[in-house]
Design a protein around this motif. Structure first.
Motif, PDB file in Angstrom:
ATOM      1  N   ARG B  10       0.771  -1.173  -0.006  1.00 28.87           N
ATOM      2  CA  ARG B  10      -0.059  -0.095  -0.004  1.00 28.87           C
ATOM      3  C   ARG B  10       0.816   1.279   0.011  1.00 28.87           C
ATOM      4  O   ARG B  10       1.764   1.257   0.761  1.00 28.87           O
ATOM      5  N   GLU B  12       0.007   3.974   1.213  1.00 31.62           N
ATOM      6  CA  GLU B  12      -0.296   4.854   2.129  1.00 31.62           C
ATOM      7  C   GLU B  12       0.539   4.162   3.518  1.00 31.62           C
ATOM      8  O   GLU B  12       0.636   5.264   4.274  1.00 31.62           O
ATOM      9  N   GLY B  21       1.773   9.806   9.485  1.00 35.99           N
ATOM     10  CA  GLY B  21       0.544  10.016   9.046  1.00 35.99           C
ATOM     11  C   GLY B  21       0.146  11.242   9.574  1.00 35.99           C
ATOM     12  O   GLY B  21       0.455  11.838  10.587  1.00 35.99           O
ATOM     13  N   ASP B 237      -5.676  11.806   7.071  1.00 36.53           N
ATOM     14  CA  ASP B 237      -5.573  10.594   7.533  1.00 36.53           C
ATOM     15  C   ASP B 237      -6.491  10.204   8.371  1.00 36.53           C
ATOM     16  O   ASP B 237      -6.697  11.148   9.455  1.00 36.53           O
ATOM     17  N   ARG B 497      -5.786   4.713  -2.416  1.00 37.73           N
ATOM     18  CA  ARG B 497      -4.589   5.162  -3.132  1.00 37.73           C
ATOM     19  C   ARG B 497      -3.830   4.196  -4.134  1.00 37.73           C
ATOM     20  O   ARG B 497      -3.293   4.491  -5.324  1.00 37.73           O
TER      21      ARG B 497
END
Lengths: 307, 770
Positions: B10, B12, B21, B237, B497
């Protein structure tokens, strides 16, 4: 994969924000004495307003909820003289700053060190065990505290330091109710002493909690001396069922003179369950706690028999 | 190169794993700290409410008086006898549940704000509270709101004409009553908001931990009577939502009001106690279910009486109809049954309002239906696998009794896969041997479908005043050749994403790491609904696919100019536009030329917009649990947990498995651990994580996941949603497994969570009855 393709970060900058790490407790004064005498002076000067901060694993959350509002905190963590466990003669001395985690490996040879190690692993979670203290648990006197039931089962002694010097009190006289002990104003629990039982003794411990690390709904700690195939001395302590840890005396008496067996363990467990008067709460109705007493006493005895 | 189907890590995660984050609490620098005064009583009148006698300079007090002129939160349903309940942002005269925000203090520090909240002078006149379903439905029950006499806020009734005759003639009628206790979704990050006034423009930016930023903007602008364009909502986030963060909460309106009125920055970071008592709850449903069966186990008819305790208010925009009406519309699940009657009621009480929570009623109906299947199998004397196989829909499309269309799925196949993996004969032998030692192990199955990726038609059918559904995506290639996707959906942990980049990468022949997904900012993204209802990958993903295809047309046209070839002969691959002749141009170079040398091209635009609004599809799965029950303590240990999932085309298996696993963990919580408890007077007894007990990693077993991929024509990408399925199957599978384990006692689990005390009480009762 880093979609930005930036150079790897070498260190993480520490970030602060105005709202995140908020102070939630009511205001208090804070003292961090370096010696026991200084701590006792502070306790004397501030009376009932003062609370001792050791591991803080119960006190600090309670303060965050504003359920506890001490106006003075006496932090004893800098009194390094209190950070010890010592086996001396036939007793184990546990200082006020001995952390739960210290007991995870036996602090003394023999059945007591082994029992303490087994019990320590059942106390809350690893981070809590790093900070929380043995004596702090005894002073807090949570009915579900593993150490409280253990000290009662082993017949431990508590050493109190106070404005008028020191005094000793037996574990059986210490616990008075939920979070209530025989401590007097200005006193501090400085040490707990446990008898280092000889190898003729066998111990067992069983507790039940819904999740790993939760407060136990019920626990049983047993210590038994067996000689010539029969039980000569038996102590069974129960925790988590009422306002304070208690001894299951009739169940213990029932075992005296008997050889260990599954049947006698069941009988004693049933006796302990019948005798106890469990509390009711959202986690466990009284009937259920009684079931657990039966089960935990049987399991602790079975363990001790097999030790 | 196919990117769809690959377990890409990911995009993220690196920032999150480094602790970098950016959550709402990271954006509050310089803001005043806001704390709320919350009602300690469940029902009563506010006799008086005054700010603290001494307010330090700079501190602010706000209550209904200061906010006079603010509208009430009043979501609408135009069907199902809906009673429009109005929720004041801050109540002026009455409180309706313990934890309801009454007033707020903003101060320079959190401790000062806490102190000042304690110093607010407030007096209540306590009135009796209506807390449980039974109390609320008593004929003489006091109404929670005048608008809903009888306390029924919403009611759906469906009577299949042949139901009565089917039941009268059926050889077997099996009835059970089930209860799913109240839960809190417990996102790791609780609610949080920071409203900041911009002196240059007069606009407000609200950064908040929410699932539907556009909806929140619309809602707050309406409440406060401000221009919507004066409000920017940013969801940075977000540490989990699970439905709880869909609702328009009064606290956010208060923050925006404070920022406008006092021209400053105001931040509220909810603590866990507030989240547990005052955010939004879920489940709390009681169903009575009757099944009519033929002698061979064929399900002939189904009747459901559905009661949902919806709390004190109706969540915006979904309304308090969301839970009871979902159960009502989808009870028959994956089974062939046309004779179906149901009544569903949403019942108001003096408790925390409900919001959707992962699964929305389907964990409860699957619990009911799959318990019904097991009990029917026992009553008829056939195998639990056989009764399911006999009744599962096996030809598609299938029109359900409530008018839903089940598209291609693998109900029977996933069951068969699970059965093969479980080796049931070997398990039965082990179970018999264990019982001779006084050990009780059991196996439970749950087959279900999960309606996912549904757009406007599905929500419109509910008669919602605000009809969510479509998603819009703006796509653009920068002069540097990167691709920016601006999406209306708003992920909060789902990894969009990454998955959306994978979808687009395949369409444009580029690597996913040149694709940036921009989300969660009403200034920077097209209007959209958000991430909920297992929809974002399907709907936003479908819109991304179309947008990418439209951009591809532009890129090929531009490449045709550069390569002096025909546009239709150009393919996009490996970041290049390649002509049939083999000559090629890098897309990055092409993009630069199109933007900077527009004199060379017919069109300079490398941007497109696409929308997608599908009718919906159904994922499906078979879950299986093997448990051991300690008959002495009632403790349930999950020995094995198996999922055979079919969510169509899997975009990213790693992310798909993560969704399933997280869902199962929450389903296990539902089955065994979590319960919000109210006292009779409406006080809430589970205000900490010591009393409200989500499982930890120590209680969650390894979850074994297998996939099937039935590609449905119902969605553009072939993908079906799977965000909720894990939580839907677990309660039923575990309850069936416990019931199987305790079959020697004749015990049937009908109430969840099946806590150790409840299981012991059942065993005790069974032993007493012997």
């Amino acid at each position: 994969m880093d979609p930005v393709g930036a150079a790897p970060l070498l260190c993480t900058p520490f970030r602060t924000s105005s709202v995140g790490p908020s102070m939630k407790p009511a205001a208090f004064d804070y003292h961090a004495p370096a010696t026991l005498d200084q701590a006792l002076d502070l306790l004397r000067n501030h009376g009932e307003e003062a609370r001792i901060l050791a591991g803080g694993q119960s006190l600090v959350p309670t303060m965050a909820f504003r359920m506890a509002r001490p106006s003075v905190l006496v932090d004893i963590n800098r009194i390094s003289a209190l950070a010890y466990t010592k086996a001396e003669g036939n007793s184990l001395r546990i200082g006020a700053l001995a952390r739960h985690a210290w007991f995870e490996t036996p602090v003394a040879a023999g059945p007591v060190g082994a029992l303490l190690a087994q019990v320590a692993h059942s106390i809350a979670h690893a981070p809590i065990r790093q900070r929380g203290t043995f004596c702090g648990s005894l002073a807090h006197a949570d009915p579900a505290s593993e150490w409280c039931a253990t000290v009662l089962a082993l017949g431990g002694t508590l050493l109190l330091a106070g404005p008028d010097g020191r005094r000793e009190i037996a574990a059986a006289d210490w616990f008075q109710g939920v979070f209530t002990t025989a401590i007097e104003p200005g006193e501090m629990l400085a040490e707990v002493r446990l008898p280092l039982l000889d190898p003729g003794w066998r111990c067992g411990f069983a507790e039940f909690s819904r999740r790993a690390g939760d407060f136990a709904l019920t626990m049983a700690v047993v210590a038994i001396r067996i000689e010539d195939g029969g039980m000569r001395e038996v102590r069974i302590a129960l925790g988590g069922i009422g306002g304070r840890p208690e001894l299951a005396s009739r169940a213990a008496a029932l075992l005296i003179g008997q050889p260990p067996s599954a049947a006698i363990a069941r009988e004693a467990a049933a006796c302990a369950a019948a005798d106890c008067d469990p509390q009711d709460d959202i986690h466990a109705p009284a009937d259920y706690r009684r079931d657990l007493v039966r089960s935990m006493v049987r399991r602790a005895l079975t363990q001790a028999f097999a030790a | 190169m196919n990117w769809v189907g690959r377990s890409l890590r990911r995009f993220e995660d690196p920032a999150l794993l480094r602790g970098e984050g950016r959550f709402t609490a990271d954006t509050t620098s310089g803001a005043l700290v806001v704390r709320f005064l919350r009602s300690p009583i469940a029902n009563g009148r506010i006799v008086s409410l005054r700010p603290p006698a001494e307010m330090p300079p700079g501190a602010v007090f706000v209550s209904a008086t200061e906010m006079a002129g603010t509208a009430t939160i009043k979501p609408m349903l135009h069907r199902f006898a809906y009673r429009a309940v109005e929720q004041p942002v801050l109540p002026g005269d009455r409180v309706h549940f313990v934890g309801q925000a009454i007033a707020a203090i903003a101060a320079a520090t959190a401790e000062l704000a806490e102190d000042l909240v304690e110093a607010i002078e407030v007096e209540y006149e306590v009135e009796p509270a209506v807390v449980g379903l039974d109390a609320a439905l008593l004929p003489d029950a006091a109404p929670v709101h005048g608008a809903a006499p009888g306390n029924v806020a919403v009611e759906g009734v469906l009577r299949s004409p042949d139901c009565e005759t089917v039941f009268a003639a059926a050889p077997h009628v099996v009835e059970l009553a089930i209860l799913s206790r109240r839960q809190n979704a417990t996102p790791m990050e609780a609610r949080a908001g920071c409203a900041q006034y911009d002196r240059a423009t007069g606009r407000i930016r609200l950064t908040a931990s929410v699932q539907m930023p556009h909806m929140l903007r619309t809602g707050i602008a309406e409440l406060l009577g401000m221009a919507e364009s004066d409000l920017q909502v940013v969801a940075p986030d977000v540490g989990g939502g699970f439905g709880q963060k869909m609702a328009l909460f009064p606290e956010y309106a208060v923050l925006v009001w404070l920022a406008r009125r006092h021209r400053g920055a105001f931040a509220w970071i909810e603590d866990r106690n507030e989240n547990l008592i005052a955010s939004a709850h879920s489940r709390d449903q009681r169903h009575v279910l009757r099944g009519a069966f033929d002698a061979d186990g064929t399900l002939l008819g189904l009747e459901a009486e559905i009661l949902a305790n919806v709390g004190a208010f109706s969540a915006y925009p979904t309304t308090c109809g969301v839970e009871p009406l979902m159960a009502f519309a989808e009870y028959p699940g994956p089974y062939k049954v046309q004779a179906y009657s149901a009544r569903a009621r949403g019942v108001l009480t003096h408790t925390c309002p409900m919001a959707p929570y992962r699964g929305v009623s389907r964990p409860v109906i699957t619990f009911g239906l799959e318990r019904l299947m097991d009990q029917a199998a026992k009553a008829i004397g056939i195998d639990p696998v056989a009764i399911r196989r006999r009744n599962l829909v096996d030809s598609f499309p299938y029109q359900t009794a409530t008018g839903l269309t089940l598209d291609d799925a693998s109900y029977v196949e996933t069951l068969d896969d699970a059965v093969a993996l479980l080796d049931i004969p070997a398990f039965r032998a082990r179970q018999a041997a264990a019982r001779t030692e006084g050990r009780f192990i059991g196996l439970g199955l749950a087959v279900f479908n999960e309606r996912t990726g549904y757009g406007t038609p599905a929500f419109a059918a509910r008669g919602m005043g605000i009809v969510p559904g479509y998603e819009v995506v703006d796509i653009a290639m920068t002069p540097g050749g990167e691709i920016e996707l601006r999406i209306g959906a708003s992920p909060h942990g789902q990894g969009l994403r990454t998955t959306l980049a994978q979808i687009v990468a395949d369409r444009l022949g580029v690597s996913p790491d040149v694709i940036r997904v921009i989300h969660g900012d009403t200034d920077r993204t097209p209007y959209g609904w958000g991430s909920f209802a297992s929809r974002a990958t399907v709907i936003s993903g479908g819109a991304c696919r179309t947008a990418a295809d439209k951009l591809a047309v532009r890129l090929r046209a531009a490449a045709a100019t550069v390569l002096q070839a025909k546009a239709e002969e150009i393919t996009l691959r490996d970041g290049q536009a390649v002509a049939a002749s083999g000559s090629s141009v890098a897309l990055a170079a092409l993009a630069k030329q199109v933007h900077q040398r527009s004199d060379l091209f017919d069109d300079f635009n490398l941007a497109e917009t696409a929308a997608y609004d599908p009718g919906g599809t159904f994922s499906n799965a078979c879950h299986a649990a093997i448990v051991e029950v300690d008959a002495e303590t009632g403790l349930v240990r999950i020995e094995r947990y198996l999922v055979v999932e079919d969510a169509g085309r899997i975009i990213n298996p790693l992310i798909a498995d993560g969704q399933v696993r997280g869902g199962v963990a929450q389903g296990i919580a539902n089955a065994l651990f979590e319960e919000i408890v109210y006292a009779e007077d409406g006080n809430i007894l589970t205000g900490t994580l010591a009393d409200y007990t989500p499982p930890t990693c120590a209680e969650i077993p390894t979850i074994e996941i297998h996939h099937r991929e039935t590609i449905s024509p119902a969605t553009l990408t072939g993908a079906k949603g799977l965000g909720e399925g894990g939580s839907i199957g677990a309660p039923a599978a575990i309850a069936n497994a416990i019931s199987d384990a305790l079959a020697p006692f004749g015990i049937e689990i009908t109430e969840i969570p099946a806590t150790p005390p409840r299981i012991r009480a059942l065993i005790r009762a069974a032993e007493a009855a012997r």
